[in-house]
Design an enzyme around this catalytic site. Structure first.
Site, PDB file in Angstrom:
ATOM      1  N   GLU A  43       0.705  -1.052   0.061  1.00  0.00           N
ATOM      2  CA  GLU A  43      -0.077  -0.040  -0.147  1.00  0.00           C
ATOM      3  C   GLU A  43       0.762   1.478  -0.032  1.00  0.00           C
ATOM      4  O   GLU A  43       1.829   1.482   0.633  1.00  0.00           O
ATOM      5  CB  GLU A  43      -0.742  -0.046   1.223  1.00  0.00           C
ATOM      6  CG  GLU A  43      -1.781   1.091   1.321  1.00  0.00           C
ATOM      7  CD  GLU A  43      -2.691   1.048   2.568  1.00  0.00           C
ATOM      8  OE1 GLU A  43      -3.848   1.955   2.487  1.00  0.00           O
ATOM      9  OE2 GLU A  43      -2.197   0.475   3.404  1.00  0.00           O
ATOM     10  N   LYS A 116     -10.290   2.435  -2.084  1.00  0.00           N
ATOM     11  CA  LYS A 116     -10.332   1.990  -0.901  1.00  0.00           C
ATOM     12  C   LYS A 116     -11.752   2.297  -0.033  1.00  0.00           C
ATOM     13  O   LYS A 116     -12.105   3.626   0.069  1.00  0.00           O
ATOM     14  CB  LYS A 116      -9.330   2.371   0.097  1.00  0.00           C
ATOM     15  CG  LYS A 116      -9.082   1.788   1.419  1.00  0.00           C
ATOM     16  CD  LYS A 116      -7.822   2.343   2.089  1.00  0.00           C
ATOM     17  CE  LYS A 116      -7.549   1.481   3.531  1.00  0.00           C
ATOM     18  NZ  LYS A 116      -6.243   1.782   4.082  1.00  0.00           N
ATOM     19  N   CYS A 153      -5.734  -2.714   2.469  1.00  0.00           N
ATOM     20  CA  CYS A 153      -5.438  -2.569   3.905  1.00  0.00           C
ATOM     21  C   CYS A 153      -6.742  -2.694   4.754  1.00  0.00           C
ATOM     22  O   CYS A 153      -6.922  -4.103   4.949  1.00  0.00           O
ATOM     23  CB  CYS A 153      -4.586  -1.611   4.423  1.00  0.00           C
ATOM     24  SG  CYS A 153      -3.610  -1.485   5.831  1.00  0.00           S
TER      25      CYS A 153
END
Length: 294
Positions: A43, A116, A153
């Site tokens: 990331e 995300k 993540c």
């Protein structure tokens, strides 16, 4: 059998963006030389993990998509003939940014993007200051190697995200990651956190009957504010098969690259043995969209 070779690149980061990208380029080229077809990066791999502090100056790191990084990694993908999963700080408009994964096809074009969805806001992980939650939904990205369900993540803790990617036809789940230890926690607590991180993602593999790839950064990054001792990223990048079996796990403290063979066809057999999708009681899951059932 539908075997593909997954390349993972677990690296440390420094403040020099050019040096980070040079080492990424060298690592990608080395993995391609070793036979990797799909290469997954960690990331926000171009820079330090800037979310340890809230600073408007850090918005200078954001860039458009398409933009400089997609051109850089696109040229690499095309020259090496590999698919690359990148993770970028996307500048969509002034004051509107996302934490965005971009999948580069082996001809250098953009196969697709994922923004995300789950954005943390915790000490040393002040991502809500920088990132607007994603608005592209949980849609897999079609590539020449298969349909990739890319998540990022904090998304990895949510079974709903993994399930929705699966229901949309993902053949494997990929998680670019930046997560590490809080220095004030005891070694025992740190280990519990790292194992919980691994376990929940292996659970996604089992529950959905498909492989999971998580690539984390490694090494210590100081807190620019000096309020904490910084983050010791715990590495431990791994590849799990559709029954949660560990096919590979990297060091928790050292840089590492590896090529792991994954048989996408094995998921078909696993889902015949364990037909979880068949037996889901979708007629009784309505409350899942509620925050809490009071």
């Amino acid at each position: 059998m539908r075997e593909i070779k997954i390349g993972i690149l677990q690296q440390h980061n420094i403040a020099d963006k050019e040096d980070n990208m040079r080492r990424l380029s060298e690592g990608i080229a080395d993995l391609a030389k070793r036979g990797a077809q799909l290469i997954v990066l960690q990331e926000l791999h171009n820079s330090l993990y800037f979310c340890q502090v809230e600073s408007v100056d850090n918005f200078d790191l954001a860039e458009p998509i398409p933009g400089p990084s997609t051109r850089f990694f696109g040229e690499l993908a095309r020259s090496l003939g590999v698919v690359v999963v990148t993770s970028l700080f996307e500048r969509r408009a002034p004051g509107l940014c996302h934490n965005t994964a971009v999948v580069i096809e082996r001809d250098g074009t953009i196969a697709g993007c994922y923004r995300k969805m789950h954005i943390p806001d915790d000490p040393a992980y002040y991502e809500k200051f920088y990132f607007t939650p994603g608005d592209l939904g949980f849609q897999p990205i079609d590539t020449s190697l298969g349909r990739i369900g890319v998540l990022v993540c904090w998304d990895q803790w949510y079974p709903e995200a993994a399930r929705l990617m699966t229901l949309a036809g993902a053949e494997l789940l990929v998680y670019p990651t930046a997560i590490g230890y809080e220095s004030s926690d005891t070694p025992e607590e740190q280990e519990r956190q790292r194992e919980a991180w691994t376990t929940v993602q292996r659970g996604h593999a089992v529950a959905n009957g498909l492989p999971v790839i998580a690539v984390n950064r490694v090494g210590h990054e100081p807190d620019p504010s000096g309020q904490t001792n910084g983050i010791q990223f715990w590495g431990s990048s791994f590849v799990a098969g559709p029954q949660g079996e560990m096919l590979f796990r990297a060091s928790n403290s050292e840089e590492e690259s590896a090529v792991i063979t994954v048989d996408l066809g094995h998921s078909e057999q696993v889902r015949r043995w364990w037909p979880f999708l068949r037996d889901r009681r979708i007629d009784h899951y309505g409350d899942i969209i509620r925050r809490f059932c009071d």
